[in-house]
Design an enzyme around this catalytic site. Structure first.
Site, mmCIF file in Angstrom:
data_model
loop_
_atom_site.group_PDB
_atom_site.id
_atom_site.type_symbol
_atom_site.label_atom_id
_atom_site.label_comp_id
_atom_site.label_asym_id
_atom_site.label_seq_id
_atom_site.Cartn_x
_atom_site.Cartn_y
_atom_site.Cartn_z
ATOM 1 N N GLU A 209 0.810 -1.211 0.000
ATOM 2 C CA GLU A 209 0.000 0.000 0.000
ATOM 3 C C GLU A 209 0.850 1.270 0.000
ATOM 4 O O GLU A 209 0.361 2.353 0.273
ATOM 5 C CB GLU A 209 -0.934 -0.001 1.221
ATOM 6 C CG GLU A 209 -1.956 -1.119 1.147
ATOM 7 C CD GLU A 209 -2.833 -1.228 2.380
ATOM 8 O OE1 GLU A 209 -4.065 -1.196 2.220
ATOM 9 O OE2 GLU A 209 -2.307 -1.341 3.494
ATOM 10 N N LYS A 339 -14.990 -2.165 4.736
ATOM 11 C CA LYS A 339 -14.456 -2.509 3.412
ATOM 12 C C LYS A 339 -15.597 -3.191 2.669
ATOM 13 O O LYS A 339 -16.007 -4.303 3.031
ATOM 14 C CB LYS A 339 -13.304 -3.498 3.541
ATOM 15 C CG LYS A 339 -12.019 -2.944 4.165
ATOM 16 C CD LYS A 339 -11.077 -4.098 4.483
ATOM 17 C CE LYS A 339 -9.663 -3.622 4.796
ATOM 18 N NZ LYS A 339 -8.862 -4.735 5.389
HETATM 19 P P1 PGA Z 1 -5.963 -6.202 3.012
HETATM 20 O O1 PGA Z 1 -5.688 -5.538 4.423
HETATM 21 O O2 PGA Z 1 -4.626 -6.703 2.545
HETATM 22 O O3 PGA Z 1 -6.840 -7.377 3.365
HETATM 23 O O4 PGA Z 1 -6.593 -5.239 2.126
HETATM 24 C C1 PGA Z 1 -5.629 -4.198 4.689
HETATM 25 C C2 PGA Z 1 -5.875 -4.026 6.167
HETATM 26 O O5 PGA Z 1 -5.630 -4.974 6.945
HETATM 27 O O6 PGA Z 1 -6.383 -3.011 6.598
HETATM 28 ZN ZN ZN Z 2 -6.545 -4.120 8.802
#
Ligand code: PGA
Ligand code: ZN
Length: 421
Positions: A209, A339
């Protein structure tokens, strides 16, 4: 009333170069819109199922041709020609068509791509911005822009596990606008990149990220370096810029022990450890401080640190209304990480948001570690009045598409940033 003329989909690639789904929705009025879905790596066990092809000879089995063909064939055939007055009506039709609890038949990636493409096409048909359409969906007026929480350092599953905790994020706490928050974050990020070069002798290699990911000696070194970067950039830690941590502890919890920093802590020990961090560092939010299945101990974590920081559930809650209800009843958290693809339709995510709000919780609207250049997340965070938004760092275009959209929305609406922390 919006009538679906045609639904189609395409397999595209996300920010890790892995396939994902982009759907296009054309309404009878001629309004057309597309939406792409993101994908996690540090996923919760209770997430809706992202359908992959499992053909090892192509993208290591991660292809999305099945999900794409479900949109092009079954979903298109079942929904074209039908009118849906509201998003819940469309999403209900998708859920009925899938018929499974975890969306495993058609795939949550197929369903969500259609769900969001339809929302966007409706906003186009109504000739209003997507964030306003999202606000109408929740039945609330536009109020605020979310406070930024931006990845600075990464470990855990997004960075080769050199340290246990997944992310240390900066929260530009005193910034009054998105514009100012980004400028503050840039200064901290650049200072941190310099510090990393001097201290670890490496250029700014980044995690999934965009967080900086040097070989920190420990979780505490990661937190110390973040505080140093804030100070050296000319800001007062805790006042101008605070920290948030995504502990993502499900991913180092084995046999009832939290394995971090050479220790094997039981749940009470882990709570003490986190309370120590909250004491020592300018932390305002602790995400997944305990593991997703450690239900018996979340209330104690909430009691211990919940008056000072957000006790935020990501994998723990999975944007799942049933899990959120249980967490509210047991007083296990005070904030939801939302999410949309953890649950698979906008309507269910909206219910999750409403539930959290009515319990008096804060809501963080979050991207995934695998993202696309689509920017609907920014509109969602504004439309649903997220208290925070978590997109990742400020260095990669799949993240910047959302930050830049927030800047546009800010310029367009002049809404204030939510007062938090
Ligand atoms: P993810 O995790 O890799 O599942 O998108 C991001 C997070 O834990 O906030
Ligand atoms: Zn997380």
């Amino acid at each position: 009333m919006p009538t679906i003329d045609r639904l189609s989909a395409l397999e595209i690639l996300d920010s890790r170069g892995r396939p994902t789904v982009k759907a296009t929705c054309r309404l009878a009025s001629g309004a057309v819109a597309a939406a792409s879905v993101p994908s996690g790596a540090s996923t919760g066990r209770a997430e809706a199922l992202e359908l992959r092809d499992s053909d090892a000879s192509r993208y290591g089995g991660l292809g999305c041709r099945k999900a794409v063909s479900h949109v092009n064939e079954q979903i298109h055939t079942a929904l074209s020609g039908r009118s849906f007055d509201t998003q819940p009506e469309l999403d209900r039709a998708l859920l009925d068509l899938d018929g499974t609890a975890d969306k495993s038949r058609l795939g949550a990636n197929a369903l969500l791509a259609v769900s969001i493409a339809f929302a966007r096409a409706c906003a186009t048909e109504r000739n209003i911005p997507l964030y306003r359409h999202f606000a109408d969906m929740l039945g609330e007026p536009l109020r605020t822009l979310p406070r930024l929480t931006i990845n600075l350092f990464s470990g855990g599953k997004h960075a080769g596990q050199q340290v246990a905790i997944q992310d240390v994020l900066v929260v530009p706490a005193s910034a009054r606008t998105i514009d100012e928050g980004l400028a503050v974050t840039y200064a901290v990020y650049q200072t941190a990149a310099r510090l990393i070069r001097d201290r670890y002798g490496m250029r700014a290699l980044t995690a999934d990220e965009g967080g900086l990911a040097p070989d920190f000696a420990s979780d505490e070194a990661m937190l110390d370096d973040a505080v140093t970067a804030i100070r050296e950039a000319g800001f007062e830690p805790g006042r101008d810029v605070a920290l948030a941590v995504d502990v993502a502890s499900s991913h180092f919890y084995q046999a009832a022990r939290y394995r971090l920093g050479g220790m094997a802590l039981d749940s009470a020990g882990m709570i003490d450890h986190l309370a120590g961090w909250v004491q020592r560092y300018p932390i305002v939010s602790v995400e997944d401080g305990l593991a997703e299945e450690d239900w018996p101990h979340w209330p104690a974590l909430k009691r211990r640190i919940g008056s000072r920081v957000l006790v935020l559930g990501d994998d723990f809650l999975c944007t799942n209304p049933a899990r959120i209800r249980r967490a509210v009843e047991t007083d296990s958290a005070n904030a939801l990480l939302l999410k949309v693809n953890q649950i698979g339709t906008l309507t269910e995510a909206a219910e999750a948001c409403r539930l959290a709000r009515s319990a008096g919780w804060r809501v963080t609207i979050s991207a995934r570690s695998g993202e696309t250049e689509d920017n609907w997340l920014a509109d969602l965070a504004v439309g649903w009045a997220g208290d925070q938004i978590k997109i990742g760092s400020i260095t990669q275009s799949e993240r910047l598409a959302k930050y830049n959209r927030l800047l546009e929305i800010e310029a367009e609406t002049g809404l204030p940033v939510v007062q938090w922390p």
